[in-house]
Design a protein around this motif. Structure first.
Motif, PDB file in Angstrom:
ATOM      1  N   SER A  97      -0.274  -0.445  -6.513  1.00 19.56           N
ATOM      2  CA  SER A  97       1.067  -0.500  -5.934  1.00 19.56           C
ATOM      3  C   SER A  97       1.885  -1.700  -6.362  1.00 19.56           C
ATOM      4  O   SER A  97       3.111  -1.683  -6.226  1.00 19.56           O
ATOM      5  CB  SER A  97       0.979  -0.508  -4.398  1.00 19.56           C
ATOM      6  OG  SER A  97       0.362   0.655  -3.901  1.00 19.56           O
TER       7      SER A  97
ATOM      8  N   HIS B 115       0.838  -1.187   0.000  1.00 21.98           N
ATOM      9  CA  HIS B 115       0.000   0.000   0.000  1.00 21.98           C
ATOM     10  C   HIS B 115       0.878   1.244   0.000  1.00 21.98           C
ATOM     11  O   HIS B 115       1.014   1.952   0.998  1.00 21.98           O
ATOM     12  CB  HIS B 115      -0.941  -0.011   1.205  1.00 21.98           C
ATOM     13  CG  HIS B 115      -1.900  -1.163   1.195  1.00 21.98           C
ATOM     14  ND1 HIS B 115      -1.811  -2.222   2.073  1.00 21.98           N
ATOM     15  CD2 HIS B 115      -2.939  -1.438   0.375  1.00 21.98           C
ATOM     16  CE1 HIS B 115      -2.768  -3.085   1.813  1.00 21.98           C
ATOM     17  NE2 HIS B 115      -3.474  -2.639   0.781  1.00 21.98           N
TER      18      HIS B 115
ATOM     19  N   SER C 142      -3.662  -1.829  -3.152  1.00 26.52           N
ATOM     20  CA  SER C 142      -2.519  -2.543  -3.703  1.00 26.52           C
ATOM     21  C   SER C 142      -2.654  -2.719  -5.212  1.00 26.52           C
ATOM     22  O   SER C 142      -1.666  -2.986  -5.897  1.00 26.52           O
ATOM     23  CB  SER C 142      -2.353  -3.905  -3.032  1.00 26.52           C
ATOM     24  OG  SER C 142      -3.513  -4.692  -3.171  1.00 26.52           O
TER      25      SER C 142
ATOM     26  N   GLN D   9       0.570   3.476  -2.795  1.00 28.82           N
ATOM     27  CA  GLN D   9       0.017   3.916  -4.071  1.00 28.82           C
ATOM     28  C   GLN D   9       0.386   5.341  -4.453  1.00 28.82           C
ATOM     29  O   GLN D   9       0.314   5.702  -5.632  1.00 28.82           O
ATOM     30  CB  GLN D   9      -1.509   3.740  -4.081  1.00 28.82           C
ATOM     31  CG  GLN D   9      -2.253   4.479  -2.993  1.00 28.82           C
ATOM     32  CD  GLN D   9      -2.416   3.651  -1.720  1.00 28.82           C
ATOM     33  OE1 GLN D   9      -1.659   2.723  -1.478  1.00 28.82           O
ATOM     34  NE2 GLN D   9      -3.412   3.979  -0.916  1.00 28.82           N
TER      35      GLN D   9
ATOM     36  N   GLY E 274       3.280   6.613  -9.332  1.00 26.59           N
ATOM     37  CA  GLY E 274       2.287   6.601  -8.267  1.00 26.59           C
ATOM     38  C   GLY E 274       0.925   6.861  -8.877  1.00 26.59           C
ATOM     39  O   GLY E 274       0.776   6.988 -10.099  1.00 26.59           O
TER      40      GLY E 274
ATOM     41  N   TYR F 293      -2.535   4.366 -12.584  1.00 26.84           N
ATOM     42  CA  TYR F 293      -1.085   4.288 -12.431  1.00 26.84           C
ATOM     43  C   TYR F 293      -0.394   4.168 -13.782  1.00 26.84           C
ATOM     44  O   TYR F 293       0.513   4.923 -14.106  1.00 26.84           O
ATOM     45  CB  TYR F 293      -0.679   3.099 -11.555  1.00 26.84           C
ATOM     46  CG  TYR F 293       0.822   2.915 -11.523  1.00 26.84           C
ATOM     47  CD1 TYR F 293       1.590   3.561 -10.561  1.00 26.84           C
ATOM     48  CD2 TYR F 293       1.478   2.147 -12.480  1.00 26.84           C
ATOM     49  CE1 TYR F 293       2.979   3.434 -10.556  1.00 26.84           C
ATOM     50  CE2 TYR F 293       2.850   2.013 -12.478  1.00 26.84           C
ATOM     51  CZ  TYR F 293       3.603   2.661 -11.529  1.00 26.84           C
ATOM     52  OH  TYR F 293       4.968   2.549 -11.534  1.00 26.84           O
TER      53      TYR F 293
END
Length: 572
Positions: free
Chosen positions: A522, A302, A519, A304, A533, A427
């Motif tokens: 991430s 986590h 997640s 992110q 990010g 992302y």
């Protein structure tokens, strides 16, 4: 826990201030939201920082501060296609670690753009630099290319006028022995004046995982210093420093290396620290910047927000710099600098003729697909969808706080199930999750909320899989009652999850048809990387076909706060 965001100070941005109690030394990150590989320079009373952007366009944001605490985005070093072409660039390739320097009236921004990631084409790319005499103008030169193959290029001017280019690379494409390389260059042409020389192998075993990177050369009190990053980009990331009699060494190892390394204790709230730079302040004190991540609840799944920019004091002992008194970098550094900025929200009603610099495209648009009209951001679709390795009609803005809500209003009347518009927590190509509006597969007037989530096998919780390295894409549809009423869309981010919601009309409460574990933003997909990010995005797509249906987004609001759900009509 509260985190502050950056005050952009644009005339068309309405700022909502949320007081967070008495001021404390809430110092870090000084630039929240993903901003890795910071490079800092001071000119007079002004401080400037440049960071990496990878496949985002424009490239290399330039931040300005007078006090090292309050930072404003003033532009980008690579803001024209002639400087930076990213068409087809893989996710997490693109523009890598910059070096920002100033010499005799000119700012220099050195960079590297990587376009490929394949087994046949892993030879390192060429680096380059751009220049400007007025950093506030946002007008930088076209690239001047260096001869070297490598990345993380640094520029250094010696007292006799010699200019050195220093970079990370390997000795050749076959043996691939990693190290820090250097040559003298002609600063007008970028041409090499001396052969490339390997000046340092790093302090760790010479492997691809521990490769020395991010070199910066300094001359301080008649001594030369070489600061590098080592240990990869994860928990072993660190900064080490050497000193010597010339810009090329030979180097004396600092007995207290690494001088920055939070990974010795994985319970530290800031991790992956490294890729540092440092500068002397106006008052004579020294300051350093470095990247770091903030695992939520101590969980590296986590992170992110990615790698953010942190600040710390630098002192000197026996001719060596000491970063943060030898302690791990933290969010709160008491008694160092006072944070005078409140936590802020961002609201853009799109009444300006142009987007402010905090917005990005994914790679270069082939042609403009957005317009600002009558208080709305209109996106005209192209055939690309989110996740295509190209330039979808997508505009993004970085998430600034782990607890943050994104909201907009969308006017969109699709003609079929290929026409689709909405918002995303984004992302990269393989890590994005959307909630939007799409049409009827039979070509009727029915509209549907479409929710699309992408998760990786390594995740924990209800999305965990037994098959390693698998990617699961889930698409859900919810009927809308009206064929044309504007729909409010929202994404509510918390430390470990995102909730995707919608409300039909201005007087309805939000419904949340999906919640995903953060997640999903991430954990890199198989063969991928985690260098960036999360960002919030607005998109319009024809899903492989041209679309004539515009999407009007009425406003863009990002509100930091602990899982706050915005009620009906809570736009302002």
């Amino acid at each position: 826990m509260a985190y502050r965001s950056i005050s952009w100070s644009f005339s068309f941005v309405v700022v909502l201030v949320f007081c967070i109690g008495p001021a404390v030394a809430l110092l870090n990150p000084i630039i929240p939201g993903w901003n890795p590989d910071p490079s800092i320079v001071r000119v007079g009373a002004d401080y400037f920082i440049a960071t990496s952007t990878f496949e985002y366009f424009p490239g290399h944001p330039i931040y300005h501060s007078k006090n090292l605490v309050d930072w404003k985005l003033i532009g980008h070093g690579l803001n024209r296609p002639s400087q930076l072409s990213l068409l087809g660039t893989p996710s997490d390739a693109g523009v890598w670690a910059p070096t920002l320097r100033y010499h005799k009236g000119t700012f220099y921004l050195a960079s590297t753009t990587r376009y490929v990631y394949t087994s046949e084409l892993r030879l390192f790319p060429r680096s380059f630099y751009v220049t400007t005499n007025d950093i506030f103008s946002n007008k930088w030169s076209d690239p001047i290319y260096l001869d070297s193959l490598g990345y993380d290029a640094d520029l250094f001017w010696d007292t006799n006028g010699d200019v050195y280019s220093t970079w990370s690379g390997n000795n050749n494409a076959i043996e691939k022995i990693y190290g820090i390389w250097q040559s003298k260059i002609d600063i007008i042409t970028g041409n090499s004046l001396t052969p490339a020389v390997n000046i340092f192998h790093g302090t760790l075993p010479n492997t691809a995982a521990a490769r020395p990177e991010g070199p910066h050369v300094y001359l301080i009190n008649s001594t030369y210093y070489l600061l590098i990053a080592e240990g990869g980009t994860g928990a072993d990331h660190r900064a080490t420093i050497q000193r010597g009699p010339s810009p090329s060494g030979p180097w004396e190892n600092n007995p207290k290396n690494p001088i920055l390394f939070n990974g010795a204790n994985l319970t530290n709230p800031v991790q992956d620290t490294g890729h540092a730079d440092f500068v002397q302040g106006v008052d004579g004190r020294w300051w350093g910047v470095a990247l770091g991540v903030r695992p939520q609840n101590g969980d590296f799944n986590h992170i992110q927000l990615g790698r953010e920019t942190f600040l710390f004091p630098v002192t000197w002992e026996s001719g060596w710099p000491v970063f943060n008194a030898g302690k791990p970098i933290s969010e709160h550094i008491e008694g160092v600098l006072q944070d005078k900025s409140p936590l802020e929200s961002y609201l853009n009603d799109f009444t300006s003729r142009t987007l402010d610099p905090s917005f990005y495209f994914i790679r270069n648009p082939y042609k403009p697909f957005h317009t600002l009209r009558a208080g709305a951001l209109q996106l005209n679709a192209n055939s690309y969808a989110l996740g295509d390795r190209d330039s979808a009609a997508l505009i993004v803005r970085k998430q600034m706080s782990y607890q943050e809500t994104f909201e907009t209003s969308l006017s969109f009347v699709p003609t079929n199930n290929l026409t689709e518009a909405g918002i995303s927590i984004y992302y990269g190509d393989m890590l994005h999750n959307e909630i939007g509006i799409t049409g009827d597969s039979n070509g009727g007037s029915n509209r549907f909320i479409v929710v699309r989530t992408i998760v990786q096998a390594k995740q924990v919780g209800p999305w965990a899989l037994t098959t390693a390295n698998a990617t699961v894409i889930t698409t859900r549809y919810v009927s809308l009652s009206s064929p044309d009423t504007p729909v409010r869309l929202t994404i509510v981010g918390n430390s470990t999850s995102y909730a995707l919601g919608y409300a039909e009309g201005a007087d309805k409460e939000f419904t949340f048809p999906a919640t995903i574990d953060s997640s999903a933003l991430s954990i890199a997909p198989t063969g991928g990387f985690f260098f960036k990010g999360a960002a919030f995005g607005a998109y319009n797509t024809g899903n492989g076909k041209p679309s004539l249906v515009p999407a009007d987004f009425g406003y863009w609001k990002q509100v930091p706060g602990v899982g706050k759900k915005l009620g009906a009509g809570d736009r302002r």
